[in-house]
Design a protein around this motif. Structure first.
Motif, PDB file in Angstrom:
ATOM      1  N   ASN A  87      24.086 -23.074  29.275  1.00 34.88           N
ATOM      2  CA  ASN A  87      23.584 -23.804  28.109  1.00 34.88           C
ATOM      3  C   ASN A  87      24.364 -23.509  26.836  1.00 34.88           C
ATOM      4  N   THR A  88      25.651 -23.261  26.982  1.00 32.28           N
ATOM      5  CA  THR A  88      26.558 -23.065  25.856  1.00 32.28           C
ATOM      6  C   THR A  88      27.727 -24.032  26.017  1.00 32.28           C
ATOM      7  N   TYR A  89      28.138 -24.620  24.924  1.00 31.01           N
ATOM      8  CA  TYR A  89      29.312 -25.496  24.900  1.00 31.01           C
ATOM      9  C   TYR A  89      30.520 -24.577  24.782  1.00 31.01           C
ATOM     10  N   TRP A  90      31.334 -24.510  25.836  1.00 26.79           N
ATOM     11  CA  TRP A  90      32.502 -23.641  25.876  1.00 26.79           C
ATOM     12  C   TRP A  90      33.767 -24.464  25.669  1.00 26.79           C
ATOM     13  N   LYS A  91      34.408 -24.293  24.532  1.00 28.34           N
ATOM     14  CA  LYS A  91      35.650 -24.995  24.196  1.00 28.34           C
ATOM     15  C   LYS A  91      36.836 -24.187  24.723  1.00 28.34           C
ATOM     16  N   LEU A  92      37.722 -24.841  25.484  1.00 28.03           N
ATOM     17  CA  LEU A  92      38.927 -24.173  25.962  1.00 28.03           C
ATOM     18  C   LEU A  92      39.771 -23.783  24.753  1.00 28.03           C
ATOM     19  N   SER A  93      40.060 -22.495  24.605  1.00 27.46           N
ATOM     20  CA  SER A  93      40.787 -22.034  23.419  1.00 27.46           C
ATOM     21  C   SER A  93      42.153 -21.446  23.731  1.00 27.46           C
ATOM     22  N   GLU A  94      42.389 -21.072  24.989  1.00 28.99           N
ATOM     23  CA  GLU A  94      43.680 -20.477  25.331  1.00 28.99           C
ATOM     24  C   GLU A  94      44.120 -20.924  26.711  1.00 28.99           C
ATOM     25  N   MET A  95      45.371 -21.361  26.797  1.00 33.15           N
ATOM     26  CA  MET A  95      45.952 -21.842  28.045  1.00 33.15           C
ATOM     27  C   MET A  95      47.325 -21.188  28.197  1.00 33.15           C
ATOM     28  N   ASN A  96      47.520 -20.430  29.264  1.00 28.35           N
ATOM     29  CA  ASN A  96      48.802 -19.750  29.506  1.00 28.35           C
ATOM     30  C   ASN A  96      49.239 -18.911  28.300  1.00 28.35           C
ATOM     31  N   GLY A  97      48.280 -18.236  27.668  1.00 32.88           N
ATOM     32  CA  GLY A  97      48.586 -17.376  26.540  1.00 32.88           C
ATOM     33  C   GLY A  97      48.809 -18.102  25.224  1.00 32.88           C
ATOM     34  N   MET A  98      48.660 -19.407  25.210  1.00 29.35           N
ATOM     35  CA  MET A  98      48.881 -20.201  24.000  1.00 29.35           C
ATOM     36  C   MET A  98      47.567 -20.844  23.567  1.00 29.35           C
ATOM     37  N   PRO A  99      47.342 -20.975  22.251  1.00 29.37           N
ATOM     38  CA  PRO A  99      46.112 -21.632  21.788  1.00 29.37           C
ATOM     39  C   PRO A  99      46.104 -23.112  22.174  1.00 29.37           C
ATOM     40  N   ILE A 151      45.215 -26.652  21.072  1.00 28.19           N
ATOM     41  CA  ILE A 151      44.999 -27.391  19.823  1.00 28.19           C
ATOM     42  C   ILE A 151      44.533 -28.799  20.181  1.00 28.19           C
ATOM     43  N   THR A 152      43.396 -29.195  19.625  1.00 27.48           N
ATOM     44  CA  THR A 152      42.883 -30.542  19.871  1.00 27.48           C
ATOM     45  C   THR A 152      43.461 -31.484  18.818  1.00 27.48           C
ATOM     46  N   PRO A 153      44.165 -32.541  19.257  1.00 27.48           N
ATOM     47  CA  PRO A 153      44.679 -33.518  18.282  1.00 27.48           C
ATOM     48  C   PRO A 153      43.533 -34.112  17.459  1.00 27.48           C
ATOM     49  N   ALA A 154      43.843 -34.526  16.245  1.00 24.85           N
ATOM     50  CA  ALA A 154      42.829 -35.042  15.320  1.00 24.85           C
ATOM     51  C   ALA A 154      42.037 -36.211  15.892  1.00 24.85           C
ATOM     52  N   ASP A 155      42.664 -37.035  16.695  1.00 24.62           N
ATOM     53  CA  ASP A 155      41.991 -38.222  17.229  1.00 24.62           C
ATOM     54  C   ASP A 155      41.466 -38.021  18.650  1.00 24.62           C
ATOM     55  N   ALA A 156      41.366 -36.764  19.096  1.00 24.51           N
ATOM     56  CA  ALA A 156      40.974 -36.483  20.485  1.00 24.51           C
ATOM     57  C   ALA A 156      39.683 -35.676  20.553  1.00 24.51           C
ATOM     58  N   SER A 207      49.629 -37.642  27.223  1.00 23.19           N
ATOM     59  CA  SER A 207      49.706 -36.547  26.253  1.00 23.19           C
ATOM     60  C   SER A 207      48.764 -35.371  26.535  1.00 23.19           C
ATOM     61  N   ARG A 208      47.767 -35.532  27.381  1.00 21.63           N
ATOM     62  CA  ARG A 208      46.778 -34.462  27.586  1.00 21.63           C
ATOM     63  C   ARG A 208      46.660 -34.003  29.038  1.00 21.63           C
ATOM     64  N   MET A 209      47.481 -34.520  29.935  1.00 21.94           N
ATOM     65  CA  MET A 209      47.343 -34.182  31.352  1.00 21.94           C
ATOM     66  C   MET A 209      47.682 -32.720  31.633  1.00 21.94           C
TER      67      MET A 209
END
Length: 141
Positions: free
Chosen positions: A30-42, A44-49, A98-100
């Protein structure tokens, strides 16, 4: 005037001094978990995504996974035994150039993860001793 002013300041300082902030600890479910790190890199969600995220929840005795991979919706289930976790995922199959990379990463992580660790507001997924991904809890208003 001085006599009245001093007690007011003392009363204000006594009642309004800063208190130690207690560390919040998010719950796996019951928590919204946002992916914050992928392969050691942050990540970043594009502004329109829309953010890449997962939500784990129990409903009617079933443990359900839902989320968004960056292009497609995610669904499925999971099982828990202590800190051990196993995901079964399904997803729609649209292609978004762009997001695959992010979506493929998340799908792979959910397939490989076998246990998790929560520290404060951070969820980490692991396969054995190998760190796979980091998520940050997000509180919606």
């Amino acid at each position: 005037m001085k006599r009245l002013f001093v007690p007011i300041i003392i009363a204000f300082l006594a009642c309004c001094k800063p208190t130690a902030k207690t560390a919040s600890v998010a719950h796996l479910e019951n928590t919204y978990w946002k992916l914050s790190e992928m392969n050691g890199m942050p990540v970043i969600t594009p502004a329109d995504a829309k953010e890449v995220h997962i939500v784990l929840a129990s409903a009617d005795g079933e443990k359900q996974l839902r989320g968004f991979g960056g292009c497609n919706g995610l669904g499925g289930s999971y099982t828990l035994t202590g800190d051990k976790i196993k995901f079964t995922t399904i997803s729609t199959k649209m292609f978004c150039e762009s997001r695959m990379d992010v979506e493929n990463f998340l799908t792979k992580v959910l397939t490989e993860a076998d246990h998790y660790k929560i520290t404060g507001e951070t969820l980490e997924l692991y396969e054995g001793g190998t760190f796979l991904a980091k998520f940050e809890s997000v509180y919606l208003h």
